[in-house]
Design a protein around this motif. Structure first.
Motif, PDB file in Angstrom:
ATOM      1  N   PHE A  34     -19.468  14.921  -6.797  1.00  0.00           N
ATOM      2  CA  PHE A  34     -18.781  13.950  -6.048  1.00  0.00           C
ATOM      3  C   PHE A  34     -18.715  14.004  -4.685  1.00  0.00           C
ATOM      4  N   ARG A  35     -18.731  15.102  -3.987  1.00  0.00           N
ATOM      5  CA  ARG A  35     -18.388  15.151  -2.704  1.00  0.00           C
ATOM      6  C   ARG A  35     -19.685  14.972  -2.068  1.00  0.00           C
ATOM      7  N   SER A  36     -20.703  15.162  -2.611  1.00  0.00           N
ATOM      8  CA  SER A  36     -22.086  14.648  -1.971  1.00  0.00           C
ATOM      9  C   SER A  36     -22.510  13.370  -1.908  1.00  0.00           C
ATOM     10  N   TYR A  37     -21.840  12.624  -2.561  1.00  0.00           N
ATOM     11  CA  TYR A  37     -21.956  11.188  -2.441  1.00  0.00           C
ATOM     12  C   TYR A  37     -21.477  10.561  -1.136  1.00  0.00           C
ATOM     13  N   ARG A  38     -22.343   9.674  -0.511  1.00  0.00           N
ATOM     14  CA  ARG A  38     -22.106   9.169   0.758  1.00  0.00           C
ATOM     15  C   ARG A  38     -22.649   7.710   0.953  1.00  0.00           C
ATOM     16  N   TRP A  39     -21.739   6.916   1.639  1.00  0.00           N
ATOM     17  CA  TRP A  39     -22.326   5.479   1.557  1.00  0.00           C
ATOM     18  C   TRP A  39     -23.361   5.153   2.608  1.00  0.00           C
ATOM     19  N   ASN A  40     -24.081   4.380   2.255  1.00  0.00           N
ATOM     20  CA  ASN A  40     -25.338   4.265   3.163  1.00  0.00           C
ATOM     21  C   ASN A  40     -25.090   3.242   4.258  1.00  0.00           C
ATOM     22  N   LEU A  41     -24.509   3.939   5.403  1.00  0.00           N
ATOM     23  CA  LEU A  41     -24.048   3.007   6.534  1.00  0.00           C
ATOM     24  C   LEU A  41     -25.117   2.110   7.073  1.00  0.00           C
ATOM     25  N   ARG A  76     -21.516  -5.920   2.934  1.00  0.00           N
ATOM     26  CA  ARG A  76     -20.193  -4.938   3.051  1.00  0.00           C
ATOM     27  C   ARG A  76     -19.027  -5.650   2.963  1.00  0.00           C
ATOM     28  N   PRO A  77     -18.015  -4.747   2.487  1.00  0.00           N
ATOM     29  CA  PRO A  77     -16.460  -5.548   2.564  1.00  0.00           C
ATOM     30  C   PRO A  77     -16.280  -5.893   4.000  1.00  0.00           C
ATOM     31  N   ASN A  78     -15.656  -7.186   4.292  1.00  0.00           N
ATOM     32  CA  ASN A  78     -15.618  -7.403   5.738  1.00  0.00           C
ATOM     33  C   ASN A  78     -14.178  -8.167   5.749  1.00  0.00           C
ATOM     34  N   VAL A 113     -18.370   6.035  -0.594  1.00  0.00           N
ATOM     35  CA  VAL A 113     -18.849   4.900  -1.197  1.00  0.00           C
ATOM     36  C   VAL A 113     -17.898   4.118  -1.746  1.00  0.00           C
ATOM     37  N   SER A 114     -18.062   2.635  -1.335  1.00  0.00           N
ATOM     38  CA  SER A 114     -17.432   1.579  -1.817  1.00  0.00           C
ATOM     39  C   SER A 114     -17.651   1.401  -3.451  1.00  0.00           C
ATOM     40  N   ARG A 115     -16.658   1.333  -4.297  1.00  0.00           N
ATOM     41  CA  ARG A 115     -16.736   1.192  -5.855  1.00  0.00           C
ATOM     42  C   ARG A 115     -15.543   0.847  -6.476  1.00  0.00           C
ATOM     43  N   HIS A 116     -15.931   0.743  -7.738  1.00  0.00           N
ATOM     44  CA  HIS A 116     -14.758   0.377  -8.681  1.00  0.00           C
ATOM     45  C   HIS A 116     -14.085   1.116  -9.767  1.00  0.00           C
ATOM     46  N   THR A 117     -14.784   2.416  -9.781  1.00  0.00           N
ATOM     47  CA  THR A 117     -14.451   3.381 -10.754  1.00  0.00           C
ATOM     48  C   THR A 117     -14.384   4.700 -10.224  1.00  0.00           C
ATOM     49  N   MET A 139     -24.720   2.936  -6.553  1.00  0.00           N
ATOM     50  CA  MET A 139     -23.521   3.263  -7.499  1.00  0.00           C
ATOM     51  C   MET A 139     -22.486   2.365  -7.497  1.00  0.00           C
ATOM     52  N   ASP A 140     -22.184   1.725  -8.717  1.00  0.00           N
ATOM     53  CA  ASP A 140     -21.118   0.848  -8.649  1.00  0.00           C
ATOM     54  C   ASP A 140     -21.308  -0.320  -7.696  1.00  0.00           C
ATOM     55  N   GLY A 141     -22.396  -0.701  -7.233  1.00  0.00           N
ATOM     56  CA  GLY A 141     -22.669  -1.863  -6.374  1.00  0.00           C
ATOM     57  C   GLY A 141     -22.912  -1.594  -4.888  1.00  0.00           C
ATOM     58  N   SER A 142     -22.722  -0.278  -4.633  1.00  0.00           N
ATOM     59  CA  SER A 142     -23.002   0.054  -3.245  1.00  0.00           C
ATOM     60  C   SER A 142     -24.356   0.786  -3.025  1.00  0.00           C
TER      61      SER A 142
END
Length: 558
Positions: free
Chosen positions: A328-335, A341-343, A479-483, A244-247
């Motif tokens: 929304f609460r079920s979304y998790r970033w795939n680590l 990744r942002p660094n 999840v890192s995103r922009h919206t 989602m949104d690039g992540s």
């Protein structure tokens, strides 16, 4: 001596070859923007085409590609494109917003030049001028992974873009006139899916996509609309969310997904049902009215036989915003995904960084001089003739705008305060780690977007925010995103590092709110004035307003 000279020349040539080969690839596009007539609802209406296409052509790129888009404006009014979610590192000159760019005059062209960097995922572009977004000029933009960076799923059989959004039958000029008169544009007339509304029972409708039995496909779903959150689902199929949104995300299964304004989701769908036609469905959420669009997915029969029509039983949409909040609460970033990744400052470990500033933004509305205006913390943005970034770069910001026209922590009575109208610019310290609270005191859902950045949404909760709420933050795998959406009478908290120098737009994705002032710009200045932090003004950039004839400042250097 001669042998040394020959050796030096040989090494120089080899170095030049390596440098040339090391340069990232370029993708070139020439786009002609024009008016055209189509009938998505059975009634002819004027739309904006790009190369005679509606929606516009997809950009299919790979990480680190250099994108060159030469846009010719054949409309009868100024035009500008923006790139939703593409971060433009160190390069807000290419953002395509009125605070950073002069619009392209009628009959003229402008060439955008930007690099997509390591931001694997799904995005879209759209017109940022006036109400052009209501009548087209948008299209998909995907960034694929380089072979060196594996993605956390097998290559799909095919990759499809699905652009969904609400739609008005009135022209963009009529909608603009209505907003300029101080009135809302009201509810949309329909929902479109890739430019069509579809119809249930339309067994003769042409399929939007095809699938082979047993194969898995990637669907990139983006809400490019003006006003409405939408729910997306596929008849008889589950969807595995992968990005989602690039992540990349933890790969949960969903029967349907709420896709809010400005958001893009990628799902994997396996053709594991009886071969026939199936409906994709997009319908309105959080509205008193129900609008629905459908599109057909057709199974390709391996034996060449004719497949059956879709069932007329359309899967229902979920009810209530609590369902959406739980999703929304079920979304998790795939680590564990092998991806960029942002660094800066190690910000992928964002929960371990101390917050240096908290900015609370409360949306408000009111009547100014007899006309409806939307605002943030009592300030309603109005674009100036001189783009804000130009005024800042040329050293004359005071002649165009004032910094910090809003306070970081508005009073509880902000919604009752007088609304001021003018350029709205927030000053930010380079590399500060910031907490932004988006507080919604209204009965309707909101959606917010920040250009130039991905951020970490760490919480959405009902009620009002207070510092004690931080104990409920997700400080590990947001999840890192922009919206981000903000539900009625709720708040959302996002964390980010202001490490991308430039002038960046933070806005409501509900376009009448954006147009009537619910936006601001964040000025992130590097104290070093170095090319390592920000690019120089491009040579081809159009200048307008008070800086048009001013000499350019000395360029930045390393």
């Amino acid at each position: 001596m001669a042998s040394r000279t020959r050796l030096f020349i040989l090494l120089s040539c080899l170095s030049a070859i390596v440098l040339v080969q090391a340069e990232d690839p370029y993708l070139f596009f020439t786009w002609n923007v024009s008016y055209g007539t189509i009938s998505p609802l059975g009634v002819p209406q004027q739309v904006i085409l790009i190369n005679n296409e509606f929606p516009g052509p997809n950009i299919n790129s790979t990480t680190n590609n250099n994108i060159i888009v030469n846009v010719f404006n054949n409309l009868d009014e100024p035009f500008l494109l923006s790139w939703n979610g593409v971060q433009h590192r160190k390069n807000s000159w290419q953002d395509g917003m009125l605070g950073t760019n002069c619009p392209i005059p009628p009959g003229k062209n402008f060439t955008y030049r930007f690099q997509v960097k390591d931001q694997i995922g799904s995005y879209f572009y759209f017109p940022s001028t006036g109400i052009h977004k209501a009548v087209g000029g948008f299209g998909g933009l995907r960034v694929n992974s380089r072979l060196l960076i594996p993605v956390p799923f097998a290559d799909p059989e095919d990759d499809y873009t699905v652009l969904i959004g609400d739609w008005y039958t009135r022209s963009h000029s009529a909608l603009k006139k209505q907003l300029d008169s101080g009135r809302s544009i009201g509810k949309p007339n329909a929902i479109l899916m890739n430019g069509k509304t579809g119809k249930t029972g339309g067994k003769d409708d042409k399929p939007l996509f095809t699938m082979k039995p047993g194969k898995t496909y990637r669907y990139r779903i983006c809400n490019v609309g003006m006003k409405t959150s939408l729910n997306f689902r596929i008849q008889g199929h589950t969807m595995k969310l992968v990005e989602m949104d690039g992540s990349h995300t933890v790969q949960n299964l969903y029967q349907s997904l709420d896709v809010h304004l400005g958001q893009c989701f990628s799902v994997l769908v396996t053709a594991d049902q009886t071969p026939r036609d199936y409906y994709m469905v997009a319908s309105t959420r959080f509205t008193k009215y129900m609008l629905t669009a459908t599109g057909i997915i057709r199974y390709v029969d391996a034996n060449g036989g004719k497949v059956g029509p879709p069932s007329s039983a359309i899967p229902p949409a979920p009810v209530g915003w609590a369902w959406s909040l739980n999703q929304f609460r079920s979304y998790r970033w795939n680590l564990t995904a092998s991806a960029a990744r942002p660094n800066p400052q190690g910000s992928y470990h964002y929960g371990a960084i101390n917050i240096t500033r908290t900015i609370k933004l409360v949306s408000t509305s009111g009547i100014v001089n007899g006309k409806l205006r939307y605002a943030i913390n009592g300030a309603s943005h109005e674009n100036s003739e001189t783009p804000l970034k130009h005024a800042e770069y040329f050293g004359v910001p005071g002649k165009v705008f004032k910094y910090n026209t809003i306070v970081d922590d508005p009073s509880p009575t902000t919604s009752n305060n007088k609304i001021t109208v003018g350029p709205n610019v927030l000053n930010a310290t380079f590399r500060d780690f910031v907490e932004i609270i988006l507080e919604n005191h209204e009965k309707g859902i909101q959606s917010w977007h920040l250009d130039g950045y991905s951020f970490f949404p760490v919480a959405i909760e009902p009620g009002r925010w207070s510092p004690e709420k931080r104990k409920n933050y997700n400080l590990l795998d947001g999840v890192s995103r922009h919206t981000i959406e903000v539900y009625p009478n709720s708040w959302a908290a996002i964390l980010l590092t202001f490490d991308n120098a430039g002038m960046w737009n933070l806005r409501s994705n509900q376009w009448e709110r954006y147009y009537l002032g619910q936006q601001l710009y964040i000025s992130v200045l590097s104290p070093n004035h170095s090319l390592r932090d920000e690019y120089n003004i491009p040579d081809n950039l159009d200048l307008c307003g008070i800086v048009k004839d001013l000499p350019k400042p000395a360029p930045y250097s390393i």
